[in-house]
Design a protein around this motif. Structure first.
Motif, PDB file in Angstrom:
ATOM      1  N   TYR A  17       0.862  -1.176   0.000  1.00 35.84           N
ATOM      2  CA  TYR A  17       0.000   0.000   0.000  1.00 35.84           C
ATOM      3  C   TYR A  17       0.904   1.234   0.000  1.00 35.84           C
ATOM      4  CZ  TYR A  17      -4.408  -2.448   1.005  1.00 35.84           C
ATOM      5  OH  TYR A  17      -5.539  -3.243   0.925  1.00 35.84           O
ATOM      6  N   ASN A  28      -6.075   1.867   6.443  1.00 37.22           N
ATOM      7  CA  ASN A  28      -6.495   0.605   5.838  1.00 37.22           C
ATOM      8  C   ASN A  28      -5.982  -0.586   6.645  1.00 37.22           C
ATOM      9  OD1 ASN A  28      -7.785   0.436   2.841  1.00 37.22           O
ATOM     10  ND2 ASN A  28      -6.752   2.408   3.122  1.00 37.22           N
ATOM     11  N   LEU A  32      -8.016  -3.387   8.790  1.00 41.36           N
ATOM     12  CA  LEU A  32      -7.867  -4.817   8.508  1.00 41.36           C
ATOM     13  C   LEU A  32      -7.508  -5.585   9.778  1.00 41.36           C
ATOM     14  CD1 LEU A  32      -5.957  -4.696   5.084  1.00 41.36           C
ATOM     15  CD2 LEU A  32      -8.294  -5.508   5.476  1.00 41.36           C
ATOM     16  N   TRP A  59      -1.820 -11.935   5.969  1.00 39.09           N
ATOM     17  CA  TRP A  59      -3.209 -12.265   5.676  1.00 39.09           C
ATOM     18  C   TRP A  59      -3.299 -13.624   5.009  1.00 39.09           C
ATOM     19  CZ3 TRP A  59      -6.005 -10.505   0.726  1.00 39.09           C
ATOM     20  CH2 TRP A  59      -7.343 -10.948   0.741  1.00 39.09           C
ATOM     21  N   VAL A  76       1.009  -7.911   3.778  1.00 36.76           N
ATOM     22  CA  VAL A  76       0.484  -6.595   3.410  1.00 36.76           C
ATOM     23  C   VAL A  76       1.334  -5.549   4.121  1.00 36.76           C
ATOM     24  CG1 VAL A  76      -1.546  -5.100   3.323  1.00 36.76           C
ATOM     25  CG2 VAL A  76      -1.822  -7.591   3.229  1.00 36.76           C
ATOM     26  N   THR A 175     -10.896  -3.574  -1.167  1.00 32.71           N
ATOM     27  CA  THR A 175      -9.628  -3.212  -1.797  1.00 32.71           C
ATOM     28  C   THR A 175      -8.631  -4.360  -1.723  1.00 32.71           C
ATOM     29  OG1 THR A 175      -9.932  -0.868  -1.305  1.00 32.71           O
ATOM     30  CG2 THR A 175      -7.683  -1.613  -1.722  1.00 32.71           C
ATOM     31  N   LEU A 176      -8.462  -4.935  -0.539  1.00 31.58           N
ATOM     32  CA  LEU A 176      -7.510  -6.028  -0.384  1.00 31.58           C
ATOM     33  C   LEU A 176      -7.931  -7.238  -1.202  1.00 31.58           C
ATOM     34  CD1 LEU A 176      -4.978  -7.137   0.916  1.00 31.58           C
ATOM     35  CD2 LEU A 176      -6.317  -7.740   2.937  1.00 31.58           C
TER      36      LEU A 176
END
Length: 322
Positions: A17, A28, A32, A59, A76, A175-176
């Motif tokens: 990101y 974000n 998450l 993740w 991420v 988004t992810l």
């Protein structure tokens, strides 16, 4: 760069990101981290960021996020502040990129600078085909611009984008999820044979070399081969070391046996030597005794002869005076 973990049968990928300061990159990731009820999000682990200027989380998507019968684990990462050194660090080996931009009118110049910097950074390392997803954040602001106008201003009108309000939790998971779909689609495209791919007349042909780092599956396979060769080399080295150690033990045992045998033979030789000397002395003694005996016999014979001669001379002398 996507990595195929053969032992655990999983694809390990990285999604970065990036974007201008205060666009909502960290928001974000914070959202998450706090997401536990959404079935699309799967499992999230939050490793400590330490002294690094990057924030990160791991993740594991649900079953729908599997690739070719392999689990998918995604790292991420996001950088703090404006687009700079930390952003380039976040882009390093990324398999997918999410550019987070601010929908506020005053942020459009910062958005453009960051978006252009991302494209330049990827082109510089020959990774222009890395999937880039645009997240248009803060669309809940009253003065927010339309998503299409923002994309047009960035020169990204053809790029896929997700509308979000990260502070409210909207569009964060979407988004992810979209970024992962882009990464998996790129992996599938790389895995397809050339004759099964649909022709793309808008994309210039690209030469492919064995060392092309823009191919995640090729890089993953090379990594697997390297690790397999390394494991075999280590195993062979271990076996060879064990054989050498066993050979050294056997040699040491044989040397000890030879040394013990040498001591025994040395004792036997010394005994034989002493026995040989005793036999020689005994033979010499017998020879000397025989020599003395012979000399005594000759002496007695000579003495008898002298006595006989003396007796004859005595008789002759007696006759001279009679």
């Amino acid at each position: 760069m996507a990595y195929l973990n053969v032992r655990q049968r999983r694809i390990e990928a990285k999604i970065a990101y990036v974007g201008p300061a205060t666009a909502g990159k960290g928001t974000n990731l914070e959202r998450l981290r706090g997401t536990v009820s959404d079935p699309r999000i799967g499992k999230i682990e939050s490793p400590g960021d330490g002294a690094s200027n990057l924030v990160s989380l791991t993740w594991q998507p649900p079953e729908s996020g599997r690739f070719r019968d392999c689990d998918v684990h995604v790292q991420v990462v996001a950088h703090h502040g404006a687009f700079g050194r930390e952003a380039f660090e976040a882009l390093d080996d990324a398999d997918g990129v999410v550019v987070v931009v601010d929908a506020h009118p005053s942020a459009q110049e910062r958005n453009r600078i960051s978006f252009d910097a991302v494209r330049t950074a990827l082109e510089r390392v020959d990774r222009a085909d890395v999937p880039v997803l645009l997240q248009i954040n803060k669309t809940d602001l009253p003065e927010a611009l339309a998503a299409e106008d923002i994309a047009l201003g960035l020169g990204a009108e053809g790029a896929r984008h997700v509308v979000a309000a990260a502070a409210q939790g909207r569009g964060v998971v979407e988004t992810l999820d979209a970024a992962l779909n882009e990464v998996l689609a790129a992996l599938r495209a790389e895995a397809e044979p050339d004759d099964e791919r649909a022709p793309d007349t808008n994309r210039p042909p690209k030469s492919v070399s064995p060392n092309d780092s823009a191919h995640p599956l090729l890089a993953a396979l090379r990594q697997v081969l390297r690790e397999t060769v390394r494991e075999h080399v280590d195993e062979l080295e271990t076996r060879r070391t064990a054989r050498l150690q066993a050979s050294l033990v056997r040699i040491e045992q044989r040397l000890a046996a030879v040394e013990a045998r040498s001591v025994v033979l040395s004792t036997q030789l010394e005994t034989l030597h002493r026995s040989s000397q005793a036999d020689e002395l005994h033979a010499l003694h017998m020879e000397v005794r025989d020599a003395f005996a012979e000399a005594g016999a000759r002496s007695n014979a000579l003495r008898s002869r002298i006595d006989e001669i003396a007796e004859k001379l005595r008789k002759q002398k007696t006759g001279w005076f009679t």
